[in-house]
Motif scaffolding. Structure first.
Motif, PDB file in Angstrom:
ATOM      1  N   UNK A  88     -53.545  23.565  -9.361  1.00 42.75           N
ATOM      2  CA  UNK A  88     -53.494  24.187  -8.041  1.00 42.75           C
ATOM      3  C   UNK A  88     -52.033  24.511  -7.767  1.00 42.75           C
ATOM      4  N   UNK A  89     -51.800  25.596  -7.039  1.00 45.01           N
ATOM      5  CA  UNK A  89     -50.440  26.043  -6.762  1.00 45.01           C
ATOM      6  C   UNK A  89     -50.229  26.117  -5.255  1.00 45.01           C
TER       7      UNK A  89
ATOM      8  N   UNK B 185     -39.881  18.296 -11.664  1.00 46.31           N
ATOM      9  CA  UNK B 185     -39.994  18.251 -13.134  1.00 46.31           C
ATOM     10  C   UNK B 185     -41.469  18.335 -13.537  1.00 46.31           C
ATOM     11  N   UNK B 186     -42.336  17.664 -12.783  1.00 47.13           N
ATOM     12  CA  UNK B 186     -43.776  17.679 -13.070  1.00 47.13           C
ATOM     13  C   UNK B 186     -44.352  19.090 -12.957  1.00 47.13           C
ATOM     14  N   UNK B 187     -43.977  19.804 -11.910  1.00 48.15           N
ATOM     15  CA  UNK B 187     -44.455  21.183 -11.747  1.00 48.15           C
ATOM     16  C   UNK B 187     -43.944  22.080 -12.865  1.00 48.15           C
ATOM     17  N   UNK B 188     -42.696  21.852 -13.304  1.00 50.78           N
ATOM     18  CA  UNK B 188     -42.128  22.670 -14.365  1.00 50.78           C
ATOM     19  C   UNK B 188     -42.907  22.528 -15.665  1.00 50.78           C
ATOM     20  N   UNK B 189     -43.527  21.369 -15.875  1.00 54.26           N
ATOM     21  CA  UNK B 189     -44.336  21.164 -17.073  1.00 54.26           C
ATOM     22  C   UNK B 189     -45.586  22.049 -17.073  1.00 54.26           C
TER      23      UNK B 189
ATOM     24  N   UNK C 141     -51.507  19.468 -11.408  1.00 58.36           N
ATOM     25  CA  UNK C 141     -52.535  19.436 -12.440  1.00 58.36           C
ATOM     26  C   UNK C 141     -53.782  18.775 -11.881  1.00 58.36           C
ATOM     27  N   UNK C 142     -54.936  19.422 -12.082  1.00 59.71           N
ATOM     28  CA  UNK C 142     -56.224  18.901 -11.644  1.00 59.71           C
ATOM     29  C   UNK C 142     -56.971  18.423 -12.889  1.00 59.71           C
ATOM     30  N   UNK C 143     -57.198  17.141 -12.978  1.00 56.67           N
ATOM     31  CA  UNK C 143     -57.948  16.610 -14.121  1.00 56.67           C
ATOM     32  C   UNK C 143     -59.430  16.841 -13.918  1.00 56.67           C
ATOM     33  N   UNK C 144     -60.019  17.611 -14.794  1.00 56.30           N
ATOM     34  CA  UNK C 144     -61.457  17.885 -14.705  1.00 56.30           C
ATOM     35  C   UNK C 144     -61.959  18.261 -16.087  1.00 56.30           C
TER      36      UNK C 144
END
Length: 103
Positions: A39-40, A65-69, A30-33
């Motif tokens: 990004x993958x 787990x983070x990516x699955x979200x 996840x990119x906070x902006x």
């Protein structure tokens, strides 16, 4: 999570020699902006705490787990020699032209 590996992607990923506790990491960062974006990445990596291991077509796939979200419950990985790997779901195309690299 359910991961489909299309035949072309499976053929490419089976060419890789995986060491013990290694697999293909499907990563969504996840990119906070100002907008919601991720990004993958696709890389050969060691299994870490918090990773789920999925074995599809005898290919070890790692997804944290983070990516699955950040991904839908059903994702698909395909390959085209001219365009690299493609990560998609029924809802969206996450990224074309993914390159498989070693972490």
């Amino acid at each position: 999570m359910n991961i489909e590996v299309k035949p072309a992607a499976a053929a490419e990923l089976k060419k890789v020699e995986y060491k013990e506790n290694e697999g293909v990491r499907i990563e969504s960062v996840f990119i906070g902006s100002c907008s919601i974006a991720s990004e993958y990445h696709l890389k050969i990596d060691r299994k870490k705490e918090g990773d789920d291991l999925f074995v599809v077509e005898d290919i070890p796939l790692l997804v944290s787990k983070e990516s699955q979200e950040n991904l839908h419950k059903q994702i698909s990985l395909d390959f085209n020699p001219a365009m690299g790997y493609k990560l998609t779901s029924a809802e969206e195309t996450y990224r074309y032209n993914l390159k498989l690299e070693r972490a």
